[in-house]
Write an enzyme that holds these catalytic residues in place. Structure first.
Site, PDB file in Angstrom:
ATOM      1  N   ASP A 174      17.067  25.172  57.554  1.00 22.88           N
ATOM      2  CA  ASP A 174      18.220  24.660  56.819  1.00 22.88           C
ATOM      3  C   ASP A 174      18.675  23.574  57.379  1.00 22.88           C
ATOM      4  O   ASP A 174      19.363  23.675  58.432  1.00 22.88           O
ATOM      5  CB  ASP A 174      19.278  25.644  56.386  1.00 22.88           C
ATOM      6  CG  ASP A 174      20.271  25.216  55.686  1.00 22.88           C
ATOM      7  OD1 ASP A 174      20.327  24.282  55.113  1.00 22.88           O
ATOM      8  OD2 ASP A 174      21.368  25.930  55.475  1.00 22.88           O
ATOM      9  N   GLU A 208      25.973  16.839  55.455  1.00 25.46           N
ATOM     10  CA  GLU A 208      25.717  18.021  54.477  1.00 25.46           C
ATOM     11  C   GLU A 208      26.426  19.529  54.794  1.00 25.46           C
ATOM     12  O   GLU A 208      27.550  19.905  54.038  1.00 25.46           O
ATOM     13  CB  GLU A 208      24.498  18.310  54.160  1.00 25.46           C
ATOM     14  CG  GLU A 208      24.465  19.022  52.669  1.00 25.46           C
ATOM     15  CD  GLU A 208      24.405  20.689  52.696  1.00 25.46           C
ATOM     16  OE1 GLU A 208      24.171  21.300  51.753  1.00 25.46           O
ATOM     17  OE2 GLU A 208      24.514  21.101  53.820  1.00 25.46           O
ATOM     18  N   ASP A 227      17.003  21.693  49.072  1.00 26.37           N
ATOM     19  CA  ASP A 227      17.692  22.244  49.908  1.00 26.37           C
ATOM     20  C   ASP A 227      17.114  23.851  50.148  1.00 26.37           C
ATOM     21  O   ASP A 227      16.460  24.235  49.047  1.00 26.37           O
ATOM     22  CB  ASP A 227      19.183  22.377  49.619  1.00 26.37           C
ATOM     23  CG  ASP A 227      19.948  22.678  50.999  1.00 26.37           C
ATOM     24  OD1 ASP A 227      19.547  23.221  51.969  1.00 26.37           O
ATOM     25  OD2 ASP A 227      21.010  22.139  51.190  1.00 26.37           O
TER      26      ASP A 227
END
Lengths: 366, 338
Positions: A184, A216, A239
């Site tokens: 991630d 982010e 994402d």
């Protein structure tokens, strides 16, 4: 010019890049993207913004009004930050991004002081933990990092505000599944890289802005400023999302089952349909992921930049999110890249029209 | 500096009611800036031109918020007691017995209904304001009227105690910086913002309007130097704190490095700040337009958001000297400093 996705997945995920401190991983992204793009710049927040020109702007000698699509994948990772150096040289820390304090205990870490220092998050031996505390989570205020140096040496190399990353080699599990830190969202950075590579082999009309966004994990900050600065015609955020695992709940998707196409108020319905049609044309396995409200991704910030930008969300299934063992299936990443390239390849000069005027969010016959 | 702190601390201005503070700031800056304007939200934007009026000079924005936390009347009952809602981050645990002041000078005391468990913080709807009224007809306050913690400055061991160092001390630093600064290589915008305490509302449009090349917010931060405090390296009296991170943002690394470098060159003691909760105008400025390299310089303060906040004069003076040092020279390394 075939890039090796396994090589880049390893390099992208192992590079340090805690939110607000994304320079090192930017170097890796820049190296990966440079062969496929015409320009690369860095904006005021640190977003790496690469432009691959499409046929429309190439033929017009760089028409400023050529339609463009922005692909946003954030390159920051969650991490830790030193708050205090204590007697004995132990480091107290706070979190950067959404950690579960239960997975921080006893991790191997790297403290990014004047030079990178290996360290560990200390844990009390179970023998000395009172029975009534054994089932409780150790609060963040009680955790500390030990770099194994005398206090004076620690004070010479580490300062308050230095960031700490998890120290973890990216590893292949069985077959094409990979595990490590920062999947991630480096998995999505790789998907964008693969999309750029695929576009290099085909004609496409639109300009493509590949953006490795920053910050982010602490509030979608880079995406907001990148979208404002680029002001693209369309945007896709890429994402990770929840893959099926024990205890994952209903809203999770098969690891290796293909990319996820977000659908909901954060996603422009025509762009969603375009991506779904592209997946069907490719006979590509995929799932539709309902996103009821805030998507918690760059798409949320991009959608409301400037006077509003039609935005979509492509997801990559991932297990054990926000831990040091985030696990992905490489084919999901490759498919996401191919899907975006196919959609972009199908965009024509005419497909820039009608995004504002013609789209009904609800069926007007109701 | 003492008079400046006193004057600013005595101006009344809960969020959304910053006019009196604005008037005070304008008076304090008379003759020290080139022009002033007030934007649609009430932000006061003052400008100091670069030396020789250089048109291409980098634009630096310094922001300090004029508003303070307070309360707002929601209901006046038959006996003349006022119920209220918070304006900003009021901590209910220390409200009982606190005096508040309305714009017309009326002072009230916060009282509480009977409470079965006095060990817990009261709920807001158990509290009310008593303005000393004998009957409802004598109460001048209406629904929607705001009040601030009652003003006043005490000096203890040379340290000022006020209910509103957050952020009048930042305003004091900004006023003094603009007074001392000679025209230099940068065009300087001093922005006295509104509505910070209810969600950094004023900073965003003021930053959009100014479109600066770099920005620094001036605000207070907490400390870790009181008994059994949360782990935090900031100490009162050890210099202004250069922000690394707070609950809402991570400071731009180039701006942070520039502040550190100028402090070192000028021999000004500074600290590094990692605050785990709360944020400042810097958060909103940073993401304005296509992004603004933004940092924050904090005045360490104990007991923030209570009626008794303490700061150290040396930290305040250090902040002014540091800002003057930064603004008097070119901004090197800000855009490529990450």
């Amino acid at each position: 010019m075939n890039l090796d996705p396994e090589h880049w997945l390893g390099r992208l995920t192992e590079a340090p890049g805690v939110s607000g401190h994304e320079a090192e991983v930017a170097d890796v992204v820049r190296e990966a993207w440079t062969p496929f793009v015409d320009e690369i710049r860095v904006d005021a927040l640190g977003n790496l913004i690469a432009l691959r020109r499409g046929a429309l702007s190439r033929t017009a000698g760089g028409a400023a009004d050529a339609p463009s699509i922005l692909l946003a994948s954030h390159r920051d990772e969650i991490g830790l930050m030193v708050t205090l150096i204590e007697a004995g040289g132990f480091l107290r820390f706070t979190t950067v991004g959404g950690w579960d304090p239960r997975v921080i205990l006893a991790q191997a870490v790297t403290v990014h002081g004047r030079t990178p220092l290996p360290g560990v998050v200390g844990a009390r031996p179970p023998h000395v933990v009172p029975p009534d505390q054994r089932s409780k989570v150790v609060p963040l205020d009680e955790l500390f990092v030990d770099v194994g140096l005398p206090e004076a040496d620690v004070r010479a190399s580490v300062r308050v505000g230095d960031v700490i990353t998890m120290r973890r080699r990216t590893t292949r599990l069985h077959g094409d599944r990979w595990t490590g830190k920062a999947m991630d969202n480096r998995a999505s950075v790789l998907a964008v890289t693969l999309a750029l590579e695929a576009l290099a082999d085909r004609r496409h009309a639109w300009d493509v802005y590949a953006v490795a966004t920053v910050q982010e994990e602490i509030g979608l900050k880079g995406a907001a400023t990148a979208a404002w600065g680029v002001a693209p015609t369309l945007a896709i955020a890429i994402d990770v999302s929840f893959a099926k695992q024990p205890g994952a709940g209903d809203v999770s998707y098969k690891l290796g089952g293909g990319p996820l196409l977000g659908f909901g108020p954060n996603i422009h319905p025509r762009l969603f349909e375009g991506l779904r049609t592209a997946a069907e044309q490719l006979e590509m396995a995929h799932h539709v992921e309902p996103v009821a409200g805030a998507s918690g991704t760059d798409a949320w910030a991009i959608q409301v930049a400037q006077a509003g930008i039609p935005t979509a969300l492509v997801g990559i299934p991932l297990r054990y999110m926000h831990s040091t063992v985030e696990t992905v299936a490489l084919p999901d990443i490759q498919r996401a890249g191919r899907l975006m390239a196919h959609y972009i390849g199908g965009l024509t000069a005419e497909s820039a029209d009608g995004w504002v005027d013609d789209v009904a969010w609800w069926d007007e016959s109701d | 500096m003492k008079d400046l702190i006193q004057t600013l601390a005595e101006a009344w201005g809960p969020s959304g009611h910053e006019a009196a503070v604005r008037e005070v700031v304008l008076r304090l800056l008379e003759g020290h800036v080139d022009d002033t304007r007030v934007d649609a939200l009430g932000n006061l934007v003052v400008r100091k031109a670069a030396a020789g009026g250089a048109a291409a000079a980098p634009k630096v924005m310094l922001a300090a918020h004029m508003d303070e936390i307070g309360v707002i009347v929601t209901h006046v009952d038959a006996e003349g007691f006022l119920r209220f809602a918070p304006v900003g981050g009021i901590l209910t645990g220390n409200l009982i017995g606190t005096r508040v002041a309305f714009e017309d000078g009326t002072v009230g005391v916060i009282g509480s209904e009977k409470r079965d468990d006095a060990s817990k913080a009261p709920k807001l709807d158990e509290l009310f304001i008593d303005v000393g009224a004998r009957e409802r007809a004598g109460v001048r306050q209406k629904v929607g009227d705001a009040a601030a913690f009652r003003h006043g400055v005490d000096w203890s061991n040379g340290r000022p105690i006020t209910p509103n160092h957050d952020d009048r001390i930042g305003c004091a630093v900004l006023v003094e910086t603009l007074r001392r600064l000679a025209p230099g290589p940068n065009e300087v915008f001093g922005v006295f913002t509104v509505q910070e305490e209810i969600g950094v509302r004023g900073a965003a449009p003021s930053a959009f309007g100014v479109a600066p090349d770099m920005a620094v917010a001036l605000d207070v931060t907490g400390t870790g130097d009181t008994p059994e405090a949360r782990p935090m390296a900031v100490r009162l009296g050890h210099g202004p704190a250069i922000k690394v991170k707070d609950g809402g943002m991570i400071a731009h690394r180039g701006v942070r490095a520039l502040l550190e470098r100028r402090a070192e060159q000028a021999g000004i003691a500074v600290q590094l700040e990692v605050l785990t909760g709360g944020t400042t105008d810097a958060m909103a400025i940073q993401t304005s337009r296509a992004g603004v390299p933004t940092g924050a310089l904090s005045i360490p303060s104990r007991y923030v958001h209570t009626p008794s906040q303490i700061v150290d004069l040396g930290d305040v003076e250090g902040a002014v000297r540091l800002l003057v040092a930064v603004l008097a020279q070119p901004l090197e390394g800000v855009v490529d400093g990450r």
